[in-house]
Design an enzyme around this catalytic site. Structure first.
Site, PDB file in Angstrom:
ATOM      1  N   ARG A 275     -17.305 -23.163 -10.295  1.00 45.61           N
ATOM      2  CA  ARG A 275     -16.780 -21.883  -9.828  1.00 45.61           C
ATOM      3  C   ARG A 275     -17.326 -20.726 -10.655  1.00 45.61           C
ATOM      4  O   ARG A 275     -17.569 -19.631 -10.141  1.00 45.61           O
ATOM      5  CB  ARG A 275     -15.248 -21.895  -9.845  1.00 45.61           C
ATOM      6  N   ALA A 276     -17.529 -20.943 -11.956  1.00 45.10           N
ATOM      7  CA  ALA A 276     -18.036 -19.868 -12.813  1.00 45.10           C
ATOM      8  C   ALA A 276     -19.415 -19.405 -12.352  1.00 45.10           C
ATOM      9  O   ALA A 276     -19.707 -18.201 -12.343  1.00 45.10           O
ATOM     10  CB  ALA A 276     -18.088 -20.340 -14.265  1.00 45.10           C
TER      11      ALA A 276
END
Length: 687
Positions: A275-276
């Protein structure tokens, strides 16, 4: 409708304003978490953002804000034909910390559902926030069951309401913005990761900026409409810039070289999951569009990393968020490929730079990032005491005050997974994960008549209550005739969070460095367990001639860990003073929060050498007072050496609780005993 403080009139806080504006340009960034001390205008800035968002086109009459261009085929108010379209301002919906589950997700008319088979659904806050902003002030204090619904909606873009065979689904895509004071506790890692960006805010230490903040705030309170009117031009210009950036966003190119930098940065800082990487890519693209460019640069990636990664680097609640900017720069330089030169011009000038009073407007795009921080672990001061011998002798407790000196704080040992400590019985406190309790969520154990609004229907009990009266009520169709008196509330059992009050012996008998390090490691482990189980914690220490409340009860276990790390040792052992101070703290907390049951954890070797002519007798009497109050207690026995006096066990008996040694406190020690017993049993069978 009340007038909101203008966004462009906010003084300073460049990172906060930039993060909010990037989400206004690209809602796919995923929202903002604002961390900071109280009184820093966090809520003011967030509420002001809603006035800048472009209007939203909705299907006329739809309670769920369906887009006329692509209405939700599963909308409860659908199907939508050619019903026309309306335009309305984007909503900012506030979720109160104490909201009920029905208020968040919506509620069903149970009587209509049972009698007529009609899905009569009253939308909740998730429906109201669709295509707008969902704002949670003090998000770290939100109940677990509400957090679960937020996580589901944020992951799927929809809210599902399932209740006794009746199912409703509606779209719920919103910009999630939360504010919090870290001193009051941290967020669950799952929810923390759902926020795209995070910023730290603090009050300015520049006198001129503080003067300007006060001047503008007083002017706004004296004449809100007039103050907003003076900033209307800057607000309109900023709104136009947001629209222009939104239109430019699809044209922004994210090259392979930039993607490599993003991936390398996330790998270098060891963030979990992917997700980062996605959030950084979206943030860098939004930064380029905001600056009026169609190419993403290394500077965009750097700024995106400073906003998207700090909160994703935490491994436990005692780690401070932050970034090593030197490491970030080295990574970006190492993976820098062929890319356009960084544009020194950040794009159109932000409105407000020359507005009334100055100092407002849009944060500059070429400004510096947050101040450099350490890797999240504060540096330890070098210990003043010499390196310990294999088993150093304890400090003489009869020494005059100040003769032996105060020993410097020692570093805590490595934390470990502890055995589960719980309060016996069945409570009714705040939802958590420690002790058994009657809760709104959990397994159903019975039914009762509802007191007030029905929240959890017990279907079979309701049918049994209504069935004998069907002929008298003139039932003629297939539906069941249900009246208010027939409804039954489900009684559910789950887990609650407790108040865990630590009473830690910091006297000379505990002062040996190796021993106190192990004790601090044990307390740190219990604090980590309290964080995971959603407890409040407090810390009482005793040494010398008195006891003190080192940390009042709070949800911030990292604050307790910081106080523990700084704890010095030395002097006599006023055990009775520590127990009496703990009793005073618990008495006050029972008045403040009577439903939260306490768990007293006394960390000591059981010795008592201060507090009066008969310190052992005084400690025993103080312990019996806790037993008379019905306080659940555990004594962590820190006695070491080949000869043990068993004083901690005696103290536990006076408290009416149990005693565990440091070794027994480890969860793996219990598992080891089980494995050893199984091995011995197998050996005996083989023989």
């Amino acid at each position: 409708m009340s007038t909101r403080y203008p966004f462009t009139a906010v003084v300073g806080m460049d990172d906060l304003r930039l993060a909010l504006l990037l989400n206004a340009v690209s809602p796919a960034v995923g929202g903002v978490l604002v961390r900071g001390e109280k009184g820093t205008a966090k809520s003011t800035a967030v509420r002001a953002l809603a006035e800048l968002l472009p209007q939203v086109a909705v299907v006329a009459g739809c309670r769920f804000s369906c887009d006329p261009a692509s209405p939700d085929p599963g909308c409860p108010d659908g199907p939508h034909g050619d019903g026309g379209a309306d335009a309305r301002p984007a909503r900012m919906v506030e979720l109160p910390v104490g909201a009920s589950e029905d208020r968040l997700v919506g509620s069903l008319d149970i009587e209509k559902a049972l009698a007529d088979g009609v899905k009569a659904f009253e939308p909740g806050l998730l429906a109201a926030a669709h295509r707008g902003i969902l704002y949670v002030d003090e998000v770290n204090l939100l109940s677990d069951h509400l957090i679960d619904h937020l996580l589901d909606a944020a992951a799927m873009g929809a809210s599902h309401v399932e209740r006794e065979g009746v199912s409703v689904r509606h779209a719920a895509r919103f910009l999630l913005v939360g504010t919090m004071n870290p001193e009051e506790g941290e967020l669950r890692p799952q929810l923390l990761d759902r926020f795209g960006l995070t910023v730290e805010v603090a009050a300015s230490r520049v006198p001129e900026e503080r003067v300007e903040v006060v001047r503008r705030r007083l002017a706004f309170e004296d004449d809100p409409a007039g103050f907003a009117g003076r900033w209307a031009g800057e607000e309109a210009a900023l709104r136009e810039r947001i629209v222009a950036a939104r239109e430019l966003l699809p044209k922004v190119a994210l090259g392979d070289a930039v993607l490599l930098q993003i991936a390398a940065t996330c790998a270098a800082f060891e963030v979990d999951g992917m997700r980062a990487d996605i959030v950084m890519a979206r943030t860098a693209t939004a930064l380029a569009a905001w600056a009026g460019r169609e190419e993403v640069t290394s500077e965009d990636v750097r700024r995106a990393a400073l906003l998207a990664l700090p909160h994703r680097r935490r491994r436990n609640p005692f780690d401070a968020p932050g970034m090593d900017e030197d490491k970030l720069d080295e990574t970006l330089e190492r993976f820098k490929g062929d890319e356009p030169e960084d544009d020194p011009d950040p794009g159109p000038e932000g409105p407000g730079d020359g507005g009334p009073g100055g100092g407002g407007g849009v944060p500059p795009q070429g400004g510096e990032g947050p101040a450099p921080e350490t890797d999240g672990v504060p540096e330890q001061a070098p210990a003043q005491a010499p390196e310990p011998a294999p088993e150093p002798a304890p400090e003489p407790e009869h020494a005059p005050r100040g003769a032996a000196g105060e020993r410097a704080a020692v570093k805590a040992g490595e934390p470990f997974r502890t055995k589960t400590l719980s309060v016996p019985g069945l409570g009714e406190g705040a939802a958590g994960r420690r002790s058994r309790a009657r809760t709104q969520n959990g397994r159903t154990t019975g039914a009762t008549r509802p007191q007030g609004t029905l929240t959890k229907l017990h279907l079979s009990a309701t049918v049994r209550a209504a069935a004998p009266h069907q002929r008298a009520r003139g039932r003629s169709g297939a539906g069941l005739v249900v009246r208010r008196d027939d409804l039954r509330q489900a009684v559910r059992e789950g887990r609650e969070g407790n108040l865990v009050l630590f009473v830690v012996d910091a006297s000379g008998s505990m002062a040996a460095r190796r021993r106190m390090g192990a004790v601090k490691g044990a307390v740190l482990s219990l604090l980590l367990d309290a964080y995971q189980r959603r407890d409040k914690v407090g810390l009482v220490t005793f040494r010398g001639r008195a006891a003190e409340l080192a940390l009042p009860p709070t949800s911030s276990v990292d604050a307790a860990a910081a106080r523990l790390e700084e704890l010095p040792t030395g002097g006599r052992t006023p055990l009775s003073a520590g127990l009496l101070k703990a009793r005073d703290v618990l008495r006050v907390e029972r008045l403040r929060d009577p439903s939260r049951r306490p768990l007293l954890v006394v960390v000591t070797d059981g010795r008592a050498t201060g507090g009066g002519p008969d310190p052992v007798g005084l400690a025993a009497r103080a312990a019996r007072l806790h037993a008379a109050d019905g306080t659940a207690s555990v004594v962590v026995d820190c006695e070491a050496g080949p000869v043990r006096l068993g004083l901690a066990g005696d103290l536990a008996r006076h408290l009416g609780g149990t005693a565990v040694t440091l070794d027994e406190l480890r969860a793996d020690a219990i598992a080891g005993l089980v494995r050893e017993a199984q091995v011995n049993r197998s050996v005996r069978r083989a023989a």
